[in-house]
Enzyme design. Sequence first.
Site, PDB file in Angstrom:
ATOM      1  N   TRP A 134       0.944  -1.027   0.027  1.00 27.59           N
ATOM      2  CA  TRP A 134       0.034   0.133   0.082  1.00 27.59           C
ATOM      3  C   TRP A 134       0.808   1.163  -0.112  1.00 27.59           C
ATOM      4  O   TRP A 134       0.573   2.211  -0.702  1.00 27.59           O
ATOM      5  CB  TRP A 134      -1.036   0.012   1.253  1.00 27.59           C
TER       6      TRP A 134
ATOM      7  N   ASP B  89      -1.642   6.458   6.301  1.00 26.24           N
ATOM      8  CA  ASP B  89      -2.725   5.907   6.012  1.00 26.24           C
ATOM      9  C   ASP B  89      -2.956   5.144   7.150  1.00 26.24           C
ATOM     10  O   ASP B  89      -1.942   4.251   7.396  1.00 26.24           O
ATOM     11  CB  ASP B  89      -2.081   4.795   4.728  1.00 26.24           C
TER      12      ASP B  89
ATOM     13  N   LYS C  58     -12.461  -1.427   8.198  1.00 28.15           N
ATOM     14  CA  LYS C  58     -11.997  -2.413   8.898  1.00 28.15           C
ATOM     15  C   LYS C  58     -12.358  -2.064  10.219  1.00 28.15           C
ATOM     16  O   LYS C  58     -12.769  -2.852  11.022  1.00 28.15           O
ATOM     17  CB  LYS C  58     -10.291  -2.332   8.809  1.00 28.15           C
TER      18      LYS C  58
END
Length: 356
Positions: free
Chosen positions: A101, A168, A192
């Site tokens: 990511w 992030d 999440k």
Amino acid sequence: MKVHNFNAGPSILPNEVLYKASKALIDFEGSGMSILEIGHRTPLFQAVLDEARDLVRELMQLDEDFEVLYLHGGASTQFMQIPMNLLENDGTASYIDTGVWSNKAIKEAKLYGFVDIAASSKDSSYNHIPKQFNVSPKSSYLHITTNNTIYGTQWHKIPETTVPLIADMSSDILSRPMDFNKFSLIYAGAQKNMGAAGTTLVAVRKSMLGKVSRKIPTILDYRNHIENGSMLNTPPVFAIYISMLTLRWLKDQGGAAAMEKQNEKKAALLYSEIDQNPLFRGTVQKEDRSRMNISFIMDKPDLEEEFLKFCKKEDIVGIKGHRLVGGFRASLYNALPYESVEVLVEAMKYFSLKKA
């Protein structure tokens, strides 16, 4: 019957949230309409959006310079929206590379300016968090990924830097207390720890904006979203509603501090079994192990499929490792009960007795 849901995302939600959402699907707040049918510019939804944003502020204890936005596009859109808004064409941004990511974020940032890789754990297959890094004081910002869902590493100490810090936090936001005011921009997909798939949280310091010379498309300029209160275009109404319910639940549980205690307990139980079970082995250096996404492998890879089938029979789902790394991954997000981890550990013990 509910299964033991270890999916990496979209992931498990609290039962209380699912129950309230199911009622709202039929009749939202006595309106005679489903939450899926209400107008987004009505007092009904404005109250939802206001509460969701206020809960974020409260749970993260953000100072007044921060603006809280709920946007479309997931963290992947933020990979390019951040440098578009914050990085000049001839400027430099620093990134620490800890996995897939952060790599994707780096790729997008290179479209808008220069990228300095301040540190990387790529050479060791991303099995640790880099401890040494140098960030140029001329960098527009330093970007990190606080938790790495694929490789199972996590920043347990936020790095000190003299430039604005961007994170992030998609897979560990509000799973532990931290000084969120150390950051200049925080972003996280909701699916999440903050709700269902379909919306993305962005908490950005207003003082960071309006400093680049490039023209920014209307829908991608944070200032326009701030001016319009996260309603520049039709917001993801249902996803924001689920996020609001999840944040309510999180607050009722005691907030991030309470979550940290539960998450530490769950992770300790599973890591203990991984370390002592002769059939399984962890893949991450111990000091950098994630409490959210626990990655492990078998020393007998030919038994992997058999173990997955056994887990399915035991109503354990979502533990197959990411396709890039294989093995297994158990995601222990806030809503996952300790009892589910106990069931997985017992399955590992039983399978090992039969096969080791």
